[in-house]
Design a protein around this motif. Structure first.
Motif, PDB file in Angstrom:
ATOM      1  N   GLU A  68      17.399  20.484 -14.486  1.00 22.84           N
ATOM      2  CA  GLU A  68      17.933  19.630 -13.435  1.00 22.84           C
ATOM      3  C   GLU A  68      19.378  20.026 -13.133  1.00 22.84           C
ATOM      4  O   GLU A  68      20.190  20.243 -14.039  1.00 22.84           O
ATOM      5  N   THR A  69      19.698  20.101 -11.841  1.00 21.97           N
ATOM      6  CA  THR A  69      21.073  20.440 -11.442  1.00 21.97           C
ATOM      7  C   THR A  69      21.839  19.231 -10.926  1.00 21.97           C
ATOM      8  O   THR A  69      23.063  19.165 -11.048  1.00 21.97           O
ATOM      9  N   SER A  70      21.127  18.263 -10.350  1.00 22.28           N
ATOM     10  CA  SER A  70      21.758  17.027  -9.887  1.00 22.28           C
ATOM     11  C   SER A  70      20.660  15.995  -9.645  1.00 22.28           C
ATOM     12  O   SER A  70      19.479  16.332  -9.558  1.00 22.28           O
ATOM     13  N   GLY A  71      21.074  14.746  -9.532  1.00 22.90           N
ATOM     14  CA  GLY A  71      20.069  13.712  -9.312  1.00 22.90           C
ATOM     15  C   GLY A  71      20.693  12.404  -8.905  1.00 22.90           C
ATOM     16  O   GLY A  71      21.907  12.213  -8.978  1.00 22.90           O
ATOM     17  N   ALA A  72      19.839  11.474  -8.477  1.00 18.04           N
ATOM     18  CA  ALA A  72      20.303  10.159  -8.041  1.00 18.04           C
ATOM     19  C   ALA A  72      19.198   9.137  -8.224  1.00 18.04           C
ATOM     20  O   ALA A  72      18.012   9.448  -8.055  1.00 18.04           O
ATOM     21  N   SER A  73      19.604   7.926  -8.561  1.00 17.54           N
ATOM     22  CA  SER A  73      18.649   6.822  -8.699  1.00 17.54           C
ATOM     23  C   SER A  73      18.376   6.211  -7.339  1.00 17.54           C
ATOM     24  O   SER A  73      19.239   6.192  -6.456  1.00 17.54           O
ATOM     25  N   VAL A  74      17.161   5.706  -7.164  1.00 21.80           N
ATOM     26  CA  VAL A  74      16.743   5.059  -5.926  1.00 21.80           C
ATOM     27  C   VAL A  74      16.070   3.751  -6.300  1.00 21.80           C
ATOM     28  O   VAL A  74      15.239   3.705  -7.214  1.00 21.80           O
ATOM     29  N   GLU A  75      16.403   2.675  -5.614  1.00 21.75           N
ATOM     30  CA  GLU A  75      15.753   1.396  -5.895  1.00 21.75           C
ATOM     31  C   GLU A  75      15.544   0.645  -4.583  1.00 21.75           C
ATOM     32  O   GLU A  75      16.475   0.462  -3.799  1.00 21.75           O
ATOM     33  N   THR A  76      14.281   0.233  -4.347  1.00 26.08           N
ATOM     34  CA  THR A  76      13.942  -0.581  -3.186  1.00 26.08           C
ATOM     35  C   THR A  76      13.403  -1.909  -3.690  1.00 26.08           C
ATOM     36  O   THR A  76      13.441  -2.195  -4.884  1.00 26.08           O
ATOM     37  N   THR A 105      10.438  -2.625  -3.997  1.00 27.70           N
ATOM     38  CA  THR A 105       9.188  -2.378  -4.711  1.00 27.70           C
ATOM     39  C   THR A 105       9.343  -1.407  -5.863  1.00 27.70           C
ATOM     40  O   THR A 105       8.750  -1.594  -6.919  1.00 27.70           O
ATOM     41  N   VAL A 106      10.142  -0.373  -5.660  1.00 28.54           N
ATOM     42  CA  VAL A 106      10.101   0.758  -6.584  1.00 28.54           C
ATOM     43  C   VAL A 106      11.472   1.050  -7.200  1.00 28.54           C
ATOM     44  O   VAL A 106      12.509   0.885  -6.550  1.00 28.54           O
ATOM     45  N   LYS A 107      11.440   1.441  -8.467  1.00 23.75           N
ATOM     46  CA  LYS A 107      12.604   2.012  -9.133  1.00 23.75           C
ATOM     47  C   LYS A 107      12.307   3.488  -9.349  1.00 23.75           C
ATOM     48  O   LYS A 107      11.258   3.826  -9.906  1.00 23.75           O
ATOM     49  N   ALA A 108      13.218   4.353  -8.927  1.00 24.62           N
ATOM     50  CA  ALA A 108      12.907   5.778  -8.950  1.00 24.62           C
ATOM     51  C   ALA A 108      14.146   6.605  -9.264  1.00 24.62           C
ATOM     52  O   ALA A 108      15.283   6.109  -9.228  1.00 24.62           O
ATOM     53  N   LEU A 137      12.058  17.036  -8.059  1.00 23.38           N
ATOM     54  CA  LEU A 137      11.160  16.180  -8.831  1.00 23.38           C
ATOM     55  C   LEU A 137      11.578  14.735  -8.607  1.00 23.38           C
ATOM     56  O   LEU A 137      12.776  14.429  -8.538  1.00 23.38           O
ATOM     57  N   GLY A 138      10.583  13.855  -8.520  1.00 22.64           N
ATOM     58  CA  GLY A 138      10.858  12.430  -8.394  1.00 22.64           C
ATOM     59  C   GLY A 138       9.948  11.640  -9.306  1.00 22.64           C
ATOM     60  O   GLY A 138       8.773  11.983  -9.480  1.00 22.64           O
ATOM     61  N   THR A 180       9.823   9.815   1.268  1.00 21.80           N
ATOM     62  CA  THR A 180       8.481   9.657   0.693  1.00 21.80           C
ATOM     63  C   THR A 180       8.531   8.747  -0.527  1.00 21.80           C
ATOM     64  O   THR A 180       7.707   7.824  -0.674  1.00 21.80           O
ATOM     65  N   ILE A 181       9.476   8.961  -1.399  1.00 26.38           N
ATOM     66  CA  ILE A 181       9.581   8.127  -2.604  1.00 26.38           C
ATOM     67  C   ILE A 181       9.990   6.703  -2.242  1.00 26.38           C
ATOM     68  O   ILE A 181       9.484   5.731  -2.813  1.00 26.38           O
ATOM     69  N   GLU A 182      10.881   6.564  -1.283  1.00 25.55           N
ATOM     70  CA  GLU A 182      11.308   5.218  -0.866  1.00 25.55           C
ATOM     71  C   GLU A 182      10.178   4.435  -0.215  1.00 25.55           C
ATOM     72  O   GLU A 182      10.224   3.203  -0.140  1.00 25.55           O
ATOM     73  N   SER A 183       9.140   5.148   0.259  1.00 21.13           N
ATOM     74  CA  SER A 183       8.026   4.476   0.942  1.00 21.13           C
ATOM     75  C   SER A 183       7.024   3.851  -0.019  1.00 21.13           C
ATOM     76  O   SER A 183       6.143   3.089   0.408  1.00 21.13           O
ATOM     77  N   VAL A 184       7.096   4.160  -1.315  1.00 20.30           N
ATOM     78  CA  VAL A 184       6.127   3.628  -2.282  1.00 20.30           C
ATOM     79  C   VAL A 184       6.161   2.107  -2.240  1.00 20.30           C
ATOM     80  O   VAL A 184       7.228   1.485  -2.286  1.00 20.30           O
ATOM     81  N   ARG A 185       4.985   1.490  -2.140  1.00 24.80           N
ATOM     82  CA  ARG A 185       4.937   0.025  -2.015  1.00 24.80           C
ATOM     83  C   ARG A 185       3.631  -0.533  -2.536  1.00 24.80           C
ATOM     84  O   ARG A 185       2.648   0.189  -2.727  1.00 24.80           O
ATOM     85  N   ARG A 186       3.625  -1.829  -2.786  1.00 30.44           N
ATOM     86  CA  ARG A 186       2.394  -2.563  -3.041  1.00 30.44           C
ATOM     87  C   ARG A 186       1.553  -2.565  -1.776  1.00 30.44           C
ATOM     88  O   ARG A 186       2.084  -2.459  -0.659  1.00 30.44           O
TER      89      ARG A 186
END
Length: 466
Positions: free
Chosen positions: A334-342, A344-347, A364-365, A396-402
């Protein structure tokens, strides 16, 4: 002698009878919310009202008359039912599909009510904690042994059963409740026989584990103690039979049958998975396909422009999304990364090294939605644009939902239909046009109460699956 004492207790009049302790509040309500959040409650209000009314009818003839219970049908194809100590009782739709009439369904509910009235949970484990309810719910919905083992602890007995003595006690008291409410106590024996047949079928034919948590070393038809309990319950039978709560055959005609499509359904750029109860939106215009446990999406110009693969990851409750790539996937580049939270999803989204590749970007996500882990692997090829691809990957990752109601509309589900058998009709013939994919002939016998060798009787209502 223990059984004789049990039966004598059942014959004590209910007038003025009070329990020394009240129902413990909490876990059932929390579990209901988890099922609701996971879109796992069967989406037919008529069925929910039916089982609630049926449960309340039986409850009126128990020691808990006047207390509030919640009876719920889960959109789950496995054959089970379970009760929580605060009066929440869950019935799997797959179990209801095996019942032939309201009396047998009432027998299931009466058995589960008895687990609560007789405080089997407290008697089984007075010190153990309830464990991870969210993980337990995820295990119920996905059938994941890993999720069960990570979350079960004291909750195991709600699904697996309380052992022979308590199960037999629940049968005995359940038969009493059944008889007092105006149903034949012999329906309890019929219900258990149907479920035992299903258990034998699962073990011997489809090689799946036993589902229903009833415990019998022999078939219920041959269990002397059970027959004695049923015979004793006959003394409580109301000979002026009460009216049924509803028309069972009319209710079950049209009920969904079986699992959601396991691999997921693709509609344009949308991937919908009913088993996991989630949806993912890939970039507009991309070509999306789903096969087995992998879903792949390619940019309009092909993989040389960009692609994203989606798989389900291995559950590990102790690893945060940001640590999953290194600790579980074993990637050190891994060279860099960031957390994402909506909502519905923690990523976590990571850029990976491209030193040994012609790719312009490798990403990678890891997304956590409830107790499910989704792993996204993407690459912008030699003809791709690094920045544009990174933006598509993140969206795409932010779109993950119930699943939403509109998502559910994309999931085709076979349904039970009631027909009336004609002379000479056989289950082998009906299986040829059935939507049941495996062991159709044997399964049709099961859900019609004719397993292992019976055939439809002319003029009788018969369940088929279309």
């Amino acid at each position: 002698m223990a059984m004789l004492r049990l039966i004598r207790i059942a014959w004590v009049p209910l007038v003025g009878m009070m329990l020394a302790t009240s129902i413990v509040a909490g876990p059932g309500e929390e579990m209901y919310r988890e099922f609701e959040e996971n879109q796992a409650i069967y989406a037919d209000e008529a069925w929910q009202q039916y089982v609630q009314r049926l449960g309340e009818k039986l409850l009126a003839y128990t020691e808990h008359k006047g207390r509030t219970y919640k009876f719920t049908v889960l959109d789950e194809s496995s054959v089970n039912a379970f009760a929580l100590p605060d009066g929440y009782i869950f019935l799997h739709a797959g179990l209801i599909a095996h019942m032939q009439n309201e009396d047998q369904l009432a027998a299931v509910i009466g058995h589960e009510i008895a687990h609560v009235t007789k405080r089997h949970s407290a008697r089984r484990s007075t010190r153990a904690g309830l464990g991870n309810i969210a993980g337990f719910v995820a295990g119920v919905l996905t059938g994941s042994g890993a999720l069960y083992s990570a979350s079960q602890t004291a909750m195991a007995h709600y699904i697996s059963g309380y052992g022979r003595e308590m199960e037999l006690e629940a049968d005995a008291y359940g038969a009493v409740y059944l008889a007092r409410a105006g149903y034949s106590p012999h329906a309890h024996l019929e219900m258990l026989s149907l479920l035992k047949d299903q258990s034998m079928f699962s073990a011997k034919v489809s090689k799946r584990p036993r589902s229903h948590h009833g415990v019998f070393s022999t078939h219920p038809k041959n269990d002397r103690r059970l027959h004695y309990a049923i015979a004793q319950a006959e003394g409580e039978y109301q000979w002026e039979q009460s009216e049924t709560v509803g028309d069972f055959l009319e209710m079950i005609d049209g009920m969904v049958y079986g699992d959601h499509q396991a691999e997921g359904t693709v509609v344009d750029n949308l991937w919908v998975n009913g088993r996991l109860r989630m949806a993912v939106e890939f970039p507009q215009g991309w070509n999306v396909g789903s096969a087995s446990s992998k879903t792949s999406a390619q940019a309009p110009g092909g993989a040389s422009v960009g692609h994203i693969n989606l798989t389900q990851g291995r559950f590990s409750e102790r690893v945060r999304p940001r640590d999953y790539i290194k600790k579980v996937l074993g990637r050190e580049d891994e060279t860099s990364g960031a957390s994402v939270e909506t909502n519905t999803v923690k990523a976590y989204i990571a850029h990976m090294s491209t030193a040994d590749s012609d790719a312009k970007a490798i990403m990678l996500g890891v997304a956590y939605i409830g107790e499910t882990v989704l792993v996204f692997e993407g690459q912008a090829g030699s003809a791709g644009d690094r920045e544009a691809f990174a933006a598509d990957f993140r969206r795409t990752i932010e779109s993950v939902r119930r699943l939403t109601e509109s998502d559910l509309a994309h999931l085709g589900r076979p349904r039970i239909k009631i027909i009336y058998a004609e002379p000479g009709m056989t289950y082998k013939e009906l299986a040829r046009t059935s939507e049941i994919r495996s062991y159709a002939e044997e399964t049709l016998r099961l859900i019609n109460g004719d397993y292992p060798f019976g055939e439809p009787r002319p003029g009788n209502p018969t369940k088929i699956v279309q």
